[in-house]
Design a protein around this motif. Structure first.
Motif, PDB file in Angstrom:
ATOM      1  N   HIS A 146       0.831  -1.204   0.000  1.00 28.36           N
ATOM      2  CA  HIS A 146       0.000   0.000   0.000  1.00 28.36           C
ATOM      3  C   HIS A 146       0.864   1.251   0.000  1.00 28.36           C
ATOM      4  N   GLN A 196      -6.743   1.050  13.816  1.00 29.16           N
ATOM      5  CA  GLN A 196      -7.008  -0.335  13.433  1.00 29.16           C
ATOM      6  C   GLN A 196      -6.429  -1.346  14.429  1.00 29.16           C
ATOM      7  N   VAL A 237      -9.131  -2.514   6.289  1.00 25.47           N
ATOM      8  CA  VAL A 237      -9.500  -1.853   5.043  1.00 25.47           C
ATOM      9  C   VAL A 237      -8.636  -0.603   4.927  1.00 25.47           C
ATOM     10  N   TRP A 238      -7.901  -0.497   3.827  1.00 26.76           N
ATOM     11  CA  TRP A 238      -6.937   0.605   3.683  1.00 26.76           C
ATOM     12  C   TRP A 238      -7.643   1.851   3.145  1.00 26.76           C
ATOM     13  N   ARG A 239      -8.160   2.609   4.093  1.00 21.87           N
ATOM     14  CA  ARG A 239      -8.814   3.871   3.786  1.00 21.87           C
ATOM     15  C   ARG A 239      -8.506   4.829   4.923  1.00 21.87           C
TER      16      ARG A 239
END
Length: 256
Positions: A146, A196, A237-239
């Protein structure tokens, strides 16, 4: 006549071979402490297998793929990181002015290319050779790598890329085209990891820059135990949400 010292054996990997135990990496008395093996390939399954064991590739042009497992390991304990006062003010100001945006994965290819080509003080060339760039682009497309991007006034001015397995994040490289832009990206990643419940960011090797940001050394044995617990967990979730800044920007205990 004295003979040259004999180097310890270095395993050569063929595609598909398993990695040797990390305890077999060269030690502090050897020419390259932490060096574990050479050869193999940089495909997605091999990289996932490597990172899940605390192994990472690092080599220069003209060399075979070299695999490392350093001891001790430099890590950031996310909940122990404290912003420097000047960086806190910079982020506050940019957010209030509406000039700063943090994005995840909107420009991964641009970020890794920038990391590969940005000039670095005291370094000639880069370890992010073209084969590494392509390998991590494939890892990104597989959902395992990411980018964390600092956008100011609509321009990409800094960022980093990392690997994520479960509840573990492995930092790889940063770039900066504007003052503090890479630090902002790193602090955004720290904020995200806190939100997270990801306790550690692996930074691989000890550097003064990482130490100044709160990096600490961890014995490889302890790091390996943490990996065994963290990597099987669900990945986030990569947000990035702006609310993630809240605790990092408002907490006490800032660095001078």
């Amino acid at each position: 006549m004295s003979s040259s010292p004999t180097l310890p054996a270095l395993p050569w990997l063929e595609p598909g071979d398993v990695f040797p135990p990390v305890e077999q990496a060269w030690g502090p008395a050897d020419p390259a402490p932490g060096l574990l093996a050479a050869g193999g390939v940089l495909d997605v399954p091999t990289l996932v297998a490597a990172y899940s064991q605390g192994i990472f590739p690092w080599y220069s042009a003209g060399q075979p793929i070299l695999w490392w497992s350093t001891d001790p390991r430099m890590v950031l304990h996310c909940h122990a990181v404290r912003l420097h006062r000047s960086l806190r003010k910079t982020i506050h100001k940019l957010l209030l002015q509406g000039r700063l945006e943090v994005r995840f994965d909107s420009a991964f290819d641009r970020v890794i290319q920038a990391c590969a080509h940005i000039p670095r003080e005291g370094q000639n060339g880069t370890w992010i050779v073209p084969a590494m760039v392509q390998a991590y682009i494939q890892l990104h497309r597989a959902g395992r790598a990411h980018s964390v991007e600092t956008w100011i006034d609509g321009e990409l001015v800094g960022g980093l890329y990392c690997v994520n397995l479960g509840a573990m994040v492995f930092g790889e490289s940063m770039f900066c085209r504007q003052s503090d832009a890479s630090k902002i990206a790193l602090m955004a990643l720290v904020s995200f990891c806190r939100a997270q419940d990801i306790p550690l960011i692996d930074c691989q090797q000890d550097t003064p820059h990482l130490s100044s940001l709160g990096g600490q050394l961890m014995p490889r044995e302890v790091f390996s135990r943490h990996l065994q617990q963290a990597t099987p967990q669900p990945a986030p979730v990569w947000r990035f949400e702006p609310v993630y800044w809240k605790h990092l920007l408002s907490e006490d205990g800032e660095r001078a």
